[in-house]
Design a protein around this motif. Structure first.
Motif, PDB file in Angstrom:
ATOM      1  N   ILE A  52      -5.651   7.808   1.431  1.00  0.00           N
ATOM      2  CA  ILE A  52      -5.516   7.542   2.870  1.00  0.00           C
ATOM      3  C   ILE A  52      -4.766   6.223   3.044  1.00  0.00           C
ATOM      4  O   ILE A  52      -5.261   5.159   2.651  1.00  0.00           O
ATOM      5  N   ASP A  53      -3.540   6.312   3.592  1.00  0.00           N
ATOM      6  CA  ASP A  53      -2.753   5.104   3.866  1.00  0.00           C
ATOM      7  C   ASP A  53      -3.233   4.526   5.200  1.00  0.00           C
ATOM      8  O   ASP A  53      -3.634   5.275   6.095  1.00  0.00           O
ATOM      9  N   ASN A  54      -3.187   3.213   5.290  1.00  0.00           N
ATOM     10  CA  ASN A  54      -3.688   2.531   6.483  1.00  0.00           C
ATOM     11  C   ASN A  54      -2.699   1.506   6.971  1.00  0.00           C
ATOM     12  O   ASN A  54      -1.988   0.917   6.164  1.00  0.00           O
ATOM     13  N   LYS A  84       0.836  -1.210   0.000  1.00  0.00           N
ATOM     14  CA  LYS A  84       0.000   0.000   0.000  1.00  0.00           C
ATOM     15  C   LYS A  84       0.867   1.255   0.000  1.00  0.00           C
ATOM     16  O   LYS A  84       0.672   2.172  -0.796  1.00  0.00           O
ATOM     17  N   SER A  85       1.852   1.273   0.918  1.00  0.00           N
ATOM     18  CA  SER A  85       2.697   2.472   1.031  1.00  0.00           C
ATOM     19  C   SER A  85       3.615   2.603  -0.186  1.00  0.00           C
ATOM     20  O   SER A  85       3.878   3.721  -0.650  1.00  0.00           O
ATOM     21  N   THR A  86       4.073   1.461  -0.720  1.00  0.00           N
ATOM     22  CA  THR A  86       4.918   1.504  -1.923  1.00  0.00           C
ATOM     23  C   THR A  86       4.140   2.129  -3.083  1.00  0.00           C
ATOM     24  O   THR A  86       4.661   2.950  -3.837  1.00  0.00           O
ATOM     25  N   VAL A 146       4.409  -2.063   9.072  1.00  0.00           N
ATOM     26  CA  VAL A 146       5.294  -0.891   9.019  1.00  0.00           C
ATOM     27  C   VAL A 146       4.494   0.398   9.225  1.00  0.00           C
ATOM     28  O   VAL A 146       4.859   1.247  10.025  1.00  0.00           O
ATOM     29  N   THR A 147       3.395   0.547   8.499  1.00  0.00           N
ATOM     30  CA  THR A 147       2.555   1.737   8.691  1.00  0.00           C
ATOM     31  C   THR A 147       1.741   1.510   9.963  1.00  0.00           C
ATOM     32  O   THR A 147       1.090   0.472  10.095  1.00  0.00           O
ATOM     33  N   THR A 148       1.808   2.480  10.892  1.00  0.00           N
ATOM     34  CA  THR A 148       1.129   2.249  12.169  1.00  0.00           C
ATOM     35  C   THR A 148      -0.034   3.213  12.402  1.00  0.00           C
ATOM     36  O   THR A 148      -0.765   3.081  13.380  1.00  0.00           O
ATOM     37  N   GLN A 207       6.216   7.674   2.355  1.00  0.00           N
ATOM     38  CA  GLN A 207       5.795   6.676   3.333  1.00  0.00           C
ATOM     39  C   GLN A 207       6.910   5.658   3.579  1.00  0.00           C
ATOM     40  O   GLN A 207       7.604   5.254   2.643  1.00  0.00           O
ATOM     41  N   THR A 208       7.054   5.247   4.835  1.00  0.00           N
ATOM     42  CA  THR A 208       8.055   4.215   5.139  1.00  0.00           C
ATOM     43  C   THR A 208       7.546   2.877   4.625  1.00  0.00           C
ATOM     44  O   THR A 208       6.383   2.537   4.779  1.00  0.00           O
ATOM     45  N   VAL A 209       8.443   2.163   3.997  1.00  0.00           N
ATOM     46  CA  VAL A 209       8.102   0.874   3.399  1.00  0.00           C
ATOM     47  C   VAL A 209       8.938  -0.177   4.105  1.00  0.00           C
ATOM     48  O   VAL A 209      10.082   0.074   4.465  1.00  0.00           O
TER      49      VAL A 209
HETATM   50 MG    MG Z   1       2.389   0.677   4.747  1.00  0.00          MG
END
Ligand code: MG
Ligand code: GTP
Ligand code: ZN
Length: 357
Positions: free
Chosen positions: A251-253, A207-209, A235-237, A220-222
């Motif tokens: 919206i990243d989750n 998702k973040s990538t 990774v995404t918190t 975004q951190t991957v």
């Molecule tokens: Mg992520």
């Protein structure tokens, strides 16, 4: 910042006018951690707190502002922080049951146009899980789009597409690689000014990538995925609304293992409308499609035009929703009883106090 580009529209304007809030500014929640909020307004990004009035007048946790919400803000003077005083009623909200035993609603995001259900062409792929997502999204009149990511590492990813076509025939599906950018343009065409898109899916699916690829830089951190089972490392918190410079919002989750249903009766019907249509042709109106004579669903399965697994998946979601509704009612009743007994106890102590006076 033009609020229309942030998703402000006539429906929200109407809801806002009905609130009759004066001397306030409005903004959209892009991030929060506890009571601290980041809000995008026409004057740019600001930080804000929840006002005591808001906290004290909110009984249900899901009515606290979530990412994607529009809120009314006030500031006593420039030396004081902005206070969130009201929630502008939501157009829609994507919810799930909180994990664990409690029958409580957790709002993932609100005022959404599209949900990208991200999965990958590897061990993560699970058609029953995708159906479950679609049921929750179809409930709220947002468009579900399945994104099959990581096609660069799978020679035979078309088998996954066939599986989706067979089980979720009406859902748009894109097959991409967020790493090599293959078919990314197909994703970008959905990101339009004012459009709010939520990305959901397991940890490690990319998702973040994908967000970084769309933005053109690593915002975004991957994280790496575990070698032994291909799962991500969460990774995404936190949730965050990201405004895309060319228009649109993503919206990243954090990755979720499974989306537990909250309220999805209509969504289940929409996702499995072919089975529901068949059910109406069964001889008995309360047919369970197990062994009843004249069952149109069973007949279609026998003809090889419908899979038993899909019908089982549909029935499982219905059972889960049913069970949850019962739990919700019991939970609400207990909460009401607790509140009444608190009011009663308070009344008693006030009377006692007055009596002693
Ligand atoms: Mg992520
Ligand atoms: N081969 C390949 N790897 C990818 C692709 N997209 C993402 N990855 C890799 O998958 C791993 C996880 O990616 P993330 O973007 O952190 O996944 P996520 O869905 O945001 O995960 P959480 O934040 O934990 O929910 C990283 O090592 C990425 O480099 C892709 O299209 N192809
Ligand atoms: Zn039947």
């Amino acid at each position: 910042m033009d609020l229309n580009k942030l998703g402000w529209n006539e429906t929200l304007e109407k809801k806002f006018k009905e609130l009759d809030c004066k001397d306030i500014i409005k903004g959209r929640v892009i991030f929060h951690s506890g009571k601290q909020y980041k809000i995008m307004t026409s004057n740019g990004e600001i930080t804000a707190n929840l006002s005591n009035y808001y906290i004290n007048s909110t009984e249900i946790k899901s009515n606290l502002p979530a990412v994607g919400d529009w809120v009314c803000l006030k500031q006593v003077d420039e030396f004081h922080p902005y206070q969130i005083i009201k929630l502008i009623p939501r157009i829609n909200k994507l919810s799930r049951k909180v994990s664990g035993e409690k029958s409580e609603e957790q709002v993932i995001a609100s005022n959404i146009d599209i949900v990208f259900i991200v999965t990958s062409a590897d061990q993560d792929f699970n058609i029953r899980r995708l159906e479950r997502y679609c049921a929750s999204i179809n409930e709220i009149s947002a468009q579900p789009i399945i994104i099959l990511n990581k096609i660069d590492i799978c020679n035979d990813y078309k088998q996954y597409l066939l599986d989706i076509e067979e089980n979720l025939p009406n859902i748009t599906t894109l097959s991409i690689s967020a790493k090599t950018s293959e078919n990314i343009d197909e994703v970008i065409q959905y990101i339009k000014p004012g459009n709010t898109i939520v990305l959901v899916g397991s940890s490690g699916v990319g998702k973040s990538t994908l967000i970084n690829n769309i933005l053109g830089y690593n915002r975004q951190t991957v994280g790496e995925i575990r070698e032994k089972d291909g799962k991500g490392k969460h990774v995404t918190t936190s949730r965050e609304l990201i405004v895309i410079p060319n228009g649109g919002m993503l919206i990243d989750n954090p990755g979720i293992r499974e989306l537990q249903l909250w309220s999805s009766e209509i969504g289940i019907s929409k996702t499995f409308e072919d089975i529901e249509e068949l059910s109406r042709q069964c001889r008995f109106s309360d047919c369970t499609h197990n062994a009843e004579p004249g069952c149109a669903v069973k007949k279609t399965i026998e003809m090889g035009q419908l899979s038993q697994e899909r019908v089982d998946g549909y029935k499982k979601l219905l059972r889960e929703q049913d069970y949850l509704n019962t739990r919700k009612n019991t939970y609400e009743k207990r909460k009401k009883d607790r509140k009444l007994s608190k009011i009663y106890r308070q009344g008693k102590s006030i009377r006692k106090y007055k009596g002693n006076d």
